[in-house]
Design an enzyme around this catalytic site. Structure first.
Site, PDB file in Angstrom:
ATOM      1  N   ASP A 119       0.357  -4.768  -7.410  1.00  0.00           N
ATOM      2  CA  ASP A 119      -0.365  -3.542  -7.105  1.00  0.00           C
ATOM      3  C   ASP A 119       0.608  -2.375  -6.887  1.00  0.00           C
ATOM      4  O   ASP A 119       1.818  -2.570  -6.731  1.00  0.00           O
ATOM      5  CB  ASP A 119      -1.321  -3.739  -5.916  1.00  0.00           C
ATOM      6  CG  ASP A 119      -0.599  -3.978  -4.610  1.00  0.00           C
ATOM      7  OD1 ASP A 119       0.028  -3.030  -4.099  1.00  0.00           O
ATOM      8  OD2 ASP A 119      -0.673  -5.101  -4.081  1.00  0.00           O
ATOM      9  N   TYR A 120       0.074  -1.179  -6.886  1.00  0.00           N
ATOM     10  CA  TYR A 120       0.856   0.062  -6.898  1.00  0.00           C
ATOM     11  C   TYR A 120       1.880   0.125  -5.764  1.00  0.00           C
ATOM     12  O   TYR A 120       3.004   0.604  -5.947  1.00  0.00           O
ATOM     13  CB  TYR A 120      -0.112   1.243  -6.806  1.00  0.00           C
ATOM     14  CG  TYR A 120       0.483   2.592  -7.109  1.00  0.00           C
ATOM     15  CD1 TYR A 120       1.116   2.862  -8.319  1.00  0.00           C
ATOM     16  CD2 TYR A 120       0.385   3.628  -6.177  1.00  0.00           C
ATOM     17  CE1 TYR A 120       1.643   4.114  -8.602  1.00  0.00           C
ATOM     18  CE2 TYR A 120       0.908   4.886  -6.448  1.00  0.00           C
ATOM     19  CZ  TYR A 120       1.533   5.125  -7.661  1.00  0.00           C
ATOM     20  OH  TYR A 120       2.058   6.365  -7.928  1.00  0.00           O
TER      21      TYR A 120
END
Length: 257
Positions: free
Chosen positions: A121-122
């Site tokens: 994820d980011y």
């Protein structure tokens, strides 16, 4: 000039007649040519499903399938597999309509049709594998194989070893079902945070953050350090390296190739 001519003739021969099997095995990381010759004579090598014990046999790695002890050798010169250390605030994608930093900004356009195998994820960091080998990519990401992954997570709050053991033994119930960790150990902790090393097979979205969030220990930082046999090591954030033939072979074996 004789040397240049002999090199050109050698390249022409390999292009049209294939490469000697022992040379192919040596290039794939099985050791010296002498050792590879012993492997052939000992009956450990198959070409297209047929046992080969004759030295000097030529093969074309682009079109023929070679196996050692039942495991396939993947040595297409057009294929490349990378280990990349994704920093925070980098999107696990090759492009982004919003203009955010992506994996493409790290690897550039050097490798044709390269793509990431799985995501982070980011706000997470660490190891991402990338390849232009479609078959390898399909196997690594297929739920059937669920390659083991290791993370270092920094949690809010002081968590006890009993909680770690419970996550391995019984797990926790999330919205999409029960999930257990394969391994959980406390590396360090202070009054207000705990650093744990966890291993699990699940590739579900944000799974580590969801597990610890569900039991009241939100993840402040998450770094993936290993996927199957491939380790992040001392790779710096925002950089990558090409996996060796031996590493690709061990990864392929892990996912049934």
């Amino acid at each position: 000039m004789p040397h240049a001519y002999s090199q050109a003739r050698k390249s022409h021969t390999e292009e049209h007649d294939g490469i000697r099997l022992q040379k192919l095995l040596a290039q794939a990381g099985f050791g010296s040519r002498r050792k590879c010759e012993e492997m052939i004579v000992d009956g450990r090598v198959e070409v297209d499903g047929e046992l080969v014990t004759e030295l000097g046999t030529r093969v074309d790695p682009k079109t023929q399938q070679v196996r050692v002890d039942g495991s396939r050798i993947r040595l297409n010169p057009r294929h490349v597999t990378l280990a990349l250390n994704k920093p925070r605030k980098v999107l696990s994608a090759m492009e982004d309509p919003k203009g955010r930093y992506t994996l493409r900004d790290i690897v550039g356009d050097k490798y044709e049709r390269i793509f990431h195998m799985g995501r982070l994820d980011y706000d997470s960091e660490g190891l991402i594998l990338m390849t232009n080998d479609g078959e390898l990519s399909q196997h690594v990401m297929h739920p059937k194989y669920e390659v083991e992954k290791t993370y270092i997570a920094t949690l809010e709050g002081r968590m006890s070893g009993n909680v770690c053991r419970r996550l391995v033994r019984t797990g926790v119930q999330l919205d999409d079902g029960w999930i257990k960790l394969d391994h959980c150990s406390i590396i360090d902790q202070s009054r207000d945070q705990t650093i744990v090393k966890v291993t699990l097979h699940s590739g579900k979205n944000r799974i580590v953050r969801r597990i610890f969030g569900a039991i009241g220990f939100p993840v402040k930082r998450l770094v993936r350090t290993q996927i199957g046999p491939i380790k992040l090591g001392d790779l710096k954030p925002g950089s990558y390296r090409v996996l060796s033939a031996a590493e690709v072979r061990s990864l392929s074996k892990e996912v049934g190739l």
